[in-house]
Design a protein around this motif. Structure first.
Motif, PDB file in Angstrom:
ATOM      1  N   LYS A  15       0.836  -1.301  -0.023  1.00 27.65           N
ATOM      2  CA  LYS A  15      -0.105   0.010  -0.177  1.00 27.65           C
ATOM      3  C   LYS A  15       0.684   1.148   0.078  1.00 27.65           C
ATOM      4  O   LYS A  15       0.673   2.185  -0.670  1.00 27.65           O
ATOM      5  CB  LYS A  15      -1.173   0.161   1.199  1.00 27.65           C
ATOM      6  CG  LYS A  15      -2.241  -0.999   1.121  1.00 27.65           C
ATOM      7  CD  LYS A  15      -2.881  -1.278   2.235  1.00 27.65           C
ATOM      8  CE  LYS A  15      -3.712  -0.148   2.813  1.00 27.65           C
ATOM      9  NZ  LYS A  15      -4.411  -0.574   4.049  1.00 27.65           N
ATOM     10  N   LYS A  25      -4.743   0.147  -9.846  1.00 26.57           N
ATOM     11  CA  LYS A  25      -4.931  -0.950  -9.216  1.00 26.57           C
ATOM     12  C   LYS A  25      -4.261  -2.099  -9.687  1.00 26.57           C
ATOM     13  O   LYS A  25      -4.035  -2.424 -10.776  1.00 26.57           O
ATOM     14  CB  LYS A  25      -6.265  -1.266  -9.558  1.00 26.57           C
ATOM     15  CG  LYS A  25      -6.872  -2.640  -8.902  1.00 26.57           C
ATOM     16  CD  LYS A  25      -8.484  -2.640  -9.142  1.00 26.57           C
ATOM     17  CE  LYS A  25      -9.096  -3.729  -8.648  1.00 26.57           C
ATOM     18  NZ  LYS A  25      -8.781  -4.048  -7.092  1.00 26.57           N
ATOM     19  N   SER A  61      -7.202 -11.935   2.085  1.00 28.80           N
ATOM     20  CA  SER A  61      -8.087 -11.488   3.257  1.00 28.80           C
ATOM     21  C   SER A  61      -7.954  -9.956   3.612  1.00 28.80           C
ATOM     22  O   SER A  61      -8.762  -9.297   3.589  1.00 28.80           O
ATOM     23  CB  SER A  61      -7.986 -12.493   4.360  1.00 28.80           C
ATOM     24  OG  SER A  61      -8.231 -13.755   4.229  1.00 28.80           O
ATOM     25  N   LYS A  64      -8.890  -7.243   0.965  1.00 26.69           N
ATOM     26  CA  LYS A  64     -10.098  -6.714   0.695  1.00 26.69           C
ATOM     27  C   LYS A  64     -10.556  -5.407   1.168  1.00 26.69           C
ATOM     28  O   LYS A  64      -9.896  -4.952   2.110  1.00 26.69           O
ATOM     29  CB  LYS A  64     -11.042  -7.511   1.608  1.00 26.69           C
ATOM     30  CG  LYS A  64     -11.126  -9.440   0.799  1.00 26.69           C
ATOM     31  CD  LYS A  64     -12.169  -9.917   1.611  1.00 26.69           C
ATOM     32  CE  LYS A  64     -12.146 -11.420   0.740  1.00 26.69           C
ATOM     33  NZ  LYS A  64     -12.736 -12.359   1.529  1.00 26.69           N
ATOM     34  N   ASN A  65     -11.099  -4.539   0.153  1.00 31.32           N
ATOM     35  CA  ASN A  65     -11.524  -3.235   0.206  1.00 31.32           C
ATOM     36  C   ASN A  65     -10.262  -2.427   0.377  1.00 31.32           C
ATOM     37  O   ASN A  65     -10.545  -1.150   1.061  1.00 31.32           O
ATOM     38  CB  ASN A  65     -12.266  -3.188   1.689  1.00 31.32           C
ATOM     39  CG  ASN A  65     -13.453  -4.046   1.731  1.00 31.32           C
ATOM     40  OD1 ASN A  65     -14.351  -4.041   0.733  1.00 31.32           O
ATOM     41  ND2 ASN A  65     -13.963  -4.739   3.002  1.00 31.32           N
ATOM     42  N   THR A  66      -9.492  -2.784  -0.369  1.00 35.43           N
ATOM     43  CA  THR A  66      -8.063  -1.772  -0.625  1.00 35.43           C
ATOM     44  C   THR A  66      -7.792  -1.815  -2.067  1.00 35.43           C
ATOM     45  O   THR A  66      -8.477  -2.733  -2.783  1.00 35.43           O
ATOM     46  CB  THR A  66      -6.682  -2.297   0.145  1.00 35.43           C
ATOM     47  OG1 THR A  66      -6.346  -3.564  -0.430  1.00 35.43           O
ATOM     48  CG2 THR A  66      -7.155  -2.534   1.714  1.00 35.43           C
ATOM     49  N   SER A  67      -6.901  -1.060  -2.461  1.00 32.52           N
ATOM     50  CA  SER A  67      -6.659  -1.213  -4.007  1.00 32.52           C
ATOM     51  C   SER A  67      -5.999  -2.462  -4.493  1.00 32.52           C
ATOM     52  O   SER A  67      -5.837  -2.692  -5.539  1.00 32.52           O
ATOM     53  CB  SER A  67      -5.585   0.027  -4.367  1.00 32.52           C
ATOM     54  OG  SER A  67      -4.479  -0.461  -3.508  1.00 32.52           O
ATOM     55  N   GLU A  69      -7.417  -5.466  -3.735  1.00 39.56           N
ATOM     56  CA  GLU A  69      -8.491  -6.403  -3.754  1.00 39.56           C
ATOM     57  C   GLU A  69      -8.573  -6.873  -5.277  1.00 39.56           C
ATOM     58  O   GLU A  69      -8.477  -6.254  -6.120  1.00 39.56           O
ATOM     59  CB  GLU A  69      -9.646  -5.841  -3.269  1.00 39.56           C
ATOM     60  CG  GLU A  69     -10.766  -6.789  -3.390  1.00 39.56           C
ATOM     61  CD  GLU A  69     -12.242  -6.528  -2.711  1.00 39.56           C
ATOM     62  OE1 GLU A  69     -13.083  -7.164  -2.494  1.00 39.56           O
ATOM     63  OE2 GLU A  69     -12.312  -5.330  -2.553  1.00 39.56           O
TER      64      GLU A  69
END
Length: 91
Positions: A15, A25, A61, A64-67, A69
């Motif tokens: 990140k 992405k 896991s 998830k809900n990040t760039s 995913e």
């Protein structure tokens, strides 16, 4: 458990790199994983083999809900006592 902690560390580093480089992405992330040196519960440092299957599950896991995913994680087991990010491919 150590596999999940390592996954959290890797996602955090990814990140940071994504933000610093302004990447879109990521589609594929390539990693090399050696034995990881750990020290916990008052025990001396020791090398621990990481389960690649558990690590991949942890990476997916935590992503998830990040760039990250949906990114595919290519993980290669190597000798040594470290891990490193080899490549980040974007769309």
């Amino acid at each position: 458990m150590h596999d999940f902690l390592l996954a959290k560390e890797i996602i955090g580093e990814l990140k940071k790199i994504i933000q610093e480089k302004g990447l879109n992405k990521p589609k594929i992330v390539s990693l090399e994983i050696g034995s990881i040196i750990l020290s916990h519960d008052g025990m001396p440092e020791h090398a621990e083999d990481i389960s690649l299957e558990n690590l991949e599950f942890g990476l997916e896991s935590i992503a998830k809900n990040t760039s990250l995913e949906g990114a595919k994680f290519n993980i290669k087991k190597v000798t040594g006592e470290n891990w490193k990010i080899i490549d980040i491919e974007v769309n």
